[in-house]
Design a protein around this motif. Structure first.
Motif, PDB file in Angstrom:
ATOM      1  N   ALA A 303      14.886 102.287 -32.434  1.00  0.00           N
ATOM      2  CA  ALA A 303      15.955 101.502 -31.811  1.00  0.00           C
ATOM      3  C   ALA A 303      15.381 100.311 -31.046  1.00  0.00           C
ATOM      4  O   ALA A 303      15.874  99.177 -31.157  1.00  0.00           O
ATOM      5  N   PHE A 304      14.341 100.552 -30.257  1.00  0.00           N
ATOM      6  CA  PHE A 304      13.705  99.459 -29.525  1.00  0.00           C
ATOM      7  C   PHE A 304      13.087  98.435 -30.474  1.00  0.00           C
ATOM      8  O   PHE A 304      13.142  97.219 -30.235  1.00  0.00           O
ATOM      9  N   ALA A 305      12.489  98.918 -31.559  1.00  0.00           N
ATOM     10  CA  ALA A 305      11.833  98.016 -32.512  1.00  0.00           C
ATOM     11  C   ALA A 305      12.838  97.089 -33.179  1.00  0.00           C
ATOM     12  O   ALA A 305      12.573  95.890 -33.363  1.00  0.00           O
ATOM     13  N   ILE A 306      13.995  97.616 -33.527  1.00  0.00           N
ATOM     14  CA  ILE A 306      15.025  96.777 -34.137  1.00  0.00           C
ATOM     15  C   ILE A 306      15.501  95.727 -33.139  1.00  0.00           C
ATOM     16  O   ILE A 306      15.631  94.541 -33.466  1.00  0.00           O
ATOM     17  N   GLY A 307      15.739  96.150 -31.901  1.00  0.00           N
ATOM     18  CA  GLY A 307      16.212  95.206 -30.884  1.00  0.00           C
ATOM     19  C   GLY A 307      15.220  94.088 -30.626  1.00  0.00           C
ATOM     20  O   GLY A 307      15.593  92.903 -30.580  1.00  0.00           O
ATOM     21  N   GLN A 308      13.947  94.433 -30.476  1.00  0.00           N
ATOM     22  CA  GLN A 308      12.942  93.394 -30.211  1.00  0.00           C
ATOM     23  C   GLN A 308      12.716  92.513 -31.441  1.00  0.00           C
ATOM     24  O   GLN A 308      12.414  91.327 -31.305  1.00  0.00           O
ATOM     25  N   SER A 309      12.857  93.073 -32.624  1.00  0.00           N
ATOM     26  CA  SER A 309      12.700  92.281 -33.848  1.00  0.00           C
ATOM     27  C   SER A 309      13.832  91.274 -33.996  1.00  0.00           C
ATOM     28  O   SER A 309      13.614  90.146 -34.463  1.00  0.00           O
ATOM     29  N   ILE A 310      15.034  91.664 -33.600  1.00  0.00           N
ATOM     30  CA  ILE A 310      16.154  90.727 -33.612  1.00  0.00           C
ATOM     31  C   ILE A 310      15.869  89.548 -32.690  1.00  0.00           C
ATOM     32  O   ILE A 310      16.057  88.385 -33.061  1.00  0.00           O
ATOM     33  N   GLU A 311      15.406  89.848 -31.490  1.00  0.00           N
ATOM     34  CA  GLU A 311      15.082  88.773 -30.546  1.00  0.00           C
ATOM     35  C   GLU A 311      13.999  87.854 -31.110  1.00  0.00           C
ATOM     36  O   GLU A 311      14.079  86.623 -30.986  1.00  0.00           O
TER      37      GLU A 311
END
Length: 451
Positions: A303-311
């Motif tokens: 979940a964190f990886a997807i969020g940071q990748s979006i940013e």
């Protein structure tokens, strides 16, 4: 000259440019709904993402992947839209359009994929190549200059064919999606013929020429789309990408790179600790995961990886904004983002550990034999249809078996009038199958299973 968002977000519809949006129902919402409720999208629930014919309930199939990609795409579009509005480059009401068309394009991005994943694409292409070499049947009569689009069968081009021609009873424009959604969907804005002439024997000079996204039969439909959007046209007959196509590509990259390794852990192809390490390379080590069971820890890291990748993707888009709008950006967003090194590691894991896993390889071989068996059998039907001067009623009258088979599989032969359209009809039929339906048809025509 830079592309213009007022044209890039064109809500007009393919083959119906004068279409007016309904109050409260902008074009991107209608696009999303038309895609979601279409039969080809429904079939994605039984099509391979990475692992063919798996029995694990939590491993991704194409539908779940497409919906997750759409969610990430919406966030990417909203993030870019907010930055553009703050800079005065986008009107406030256009933020939702930018996000919505990206989301819809992400939802439809895999709709043309055949059964058994990318190995299915290769299997179909290899079958056509073998027919051309051997000079067999109807396939052998396909004009030489059009053969490459069969030999290198491409799910992206099949996807445009589905939404632009085949759906809604093959009416003009198919689903009649908006120009903006179709532009965002088009990762490779060229035909195979144009692509090969532009690239020659060397490397593709532009990211949108690595493959092709339009069959020759559908070229006029895409030319209409590109003109309506104001895409940058090149002298060789190809176009520069729509800016939102880079967001769709990034959403796809984020989802399959991150979630493929999570699936690999579930399948036992990767150790969970190794997956956690790869995800931590994206985000670092969060305090929240201390003491969690490994399964839950990976879920949190994902979940964190997807969020940071979006940013990171939004930042990369804005850092390359001028080049993107001029049609000069020639890379993927994740490849130039702050997460590039971590994503390179994910790619390495996929190529060296996941894609070569023994169970996956064995099932890909099975899938290839299934598709070739079905293609061989139905090729005979089209050969006899040619002998009947492409008259379906005469074929059914003269060949009772073919008449029964047409009924059994509900084979659509509308529009078949020559060898080229016949082979596209065959490819439409086989590529539209789900994994399990392909097995069922193979068993039926071979007499393997009698029910």
């Amino acid at each position: 000259m830079a592309m213009d968002w007022n044209k890039l977000l064109n809500a007009g519809r393919l083959c119906r440019p004068e279409y007016s949006e309904h109050p409260g129902r902008p074009a991107y919402l209608q696009d999303y709904d038309r895609i979601l409720f279409s039969e080809p999208f429904r079939r994605l629930a039984q099509k391979t993402q990475v692992h063919p014919l798996h029995d694990h309930d939590h491993v991704h199939h194409r539908m779940i992947h497409s919906m997750e990609t759409a969610s990430v795409g919406r966030s990417l579009g909203a993030g870019v839209g907010a930055v553009l509005m703050a800079r005065g480059s986008l009107e406030p009401e256009q933020i939702s359009r930018l996000a919505g068309h990206t989301e819809a394009a992400c939802l439809v991005h895999d709709i043309g994929n055949p059964p058994f994943g990318h190995s299915g694409e290769d299997s179909i292409g290899d079958w056509f190549a073998a027919q051309f070499r051997a000079g067999n049947g109807v396939a052998a009569e396909v004009p030489q200059h059009l053969r490459a689009e069969f030999e290198h069968f491409e799910g992206n081009a099949q996807g445009f064919r589905i939404v632009g021609r085949l759906e809604f009873a093959q009416r003009e424009g198919g689903l009649r999606l908006s120009y903006a959604t179709l532009g965002a969907f088009m990762k490779y804005p060229c035909t195979r013929l144009v692509r090969d002439e532009a690239v020659g024997a060397g490397n593709a000079p532009y990211v949108g020429l690595k493959k092709f996204g339009v069959f020759q039969s559908d070229a006029k439909l895409f030319e209409e789309t590109a003109e309506a959007l104001g895409l940058v046209a090149e002298p060789g007959g190809w176009f520069r990408r729509h800016p939102l196509a880079f967001l769709v590509e990034a959403a796809d990259d984020i989802c399959y790179r991150i979630l493929d390794i999570e699936d690999a852990a579930s399948m036992g192809d990767l150790d969970r600790a190794e997956v956690a390490e790869a995800l931590e390379a994206i985000i670092g080590k969060p305090n929240e995961d201390r003491g969690l069971p490994m399964r839950d820890r990976i879920g949190l890291l994902r979940a964190f990886a997807i969020g940071q990748s979006i940013e990171a993707a939004v930042t990369a888009f804005m850092e390359n904004y001028d080049a993107i709008m001029m049609g000069e950006f020639n890379d993927g967003l994740m490849e130039v983002s702050s997460k590039a090194q971590a994503f390179a590691r994910l790619k390495e894991l996929s190529e060296q550990r996941i894609f070569v896993a023994s169970r996956k390889t064995e099932l890909e071989i099975t899938g290839r034999q299934v598709l070739h068996s079905v293609l061989d059998h139905f090729h005979g039907l089209y050969s006899d249809l040619r002998e009947c001067s492409w008259d379906v009623e005469e074929l059914q009258a003269r060949h009772i078996y073919w008449a029964k088979l047409i009924r059994a599989v509900d084979l659509d032969l509308r529009g078949v009038r020559d060898e080229y359209t016949a082979m596209h009809s065959l490819a439409d039929f086989v590529s539209g199958m789900t994994d399990r339906y392909a097995l069922k048809v193979r068993d039926m025509v071979s007499g393997t299973v009698l029910r």
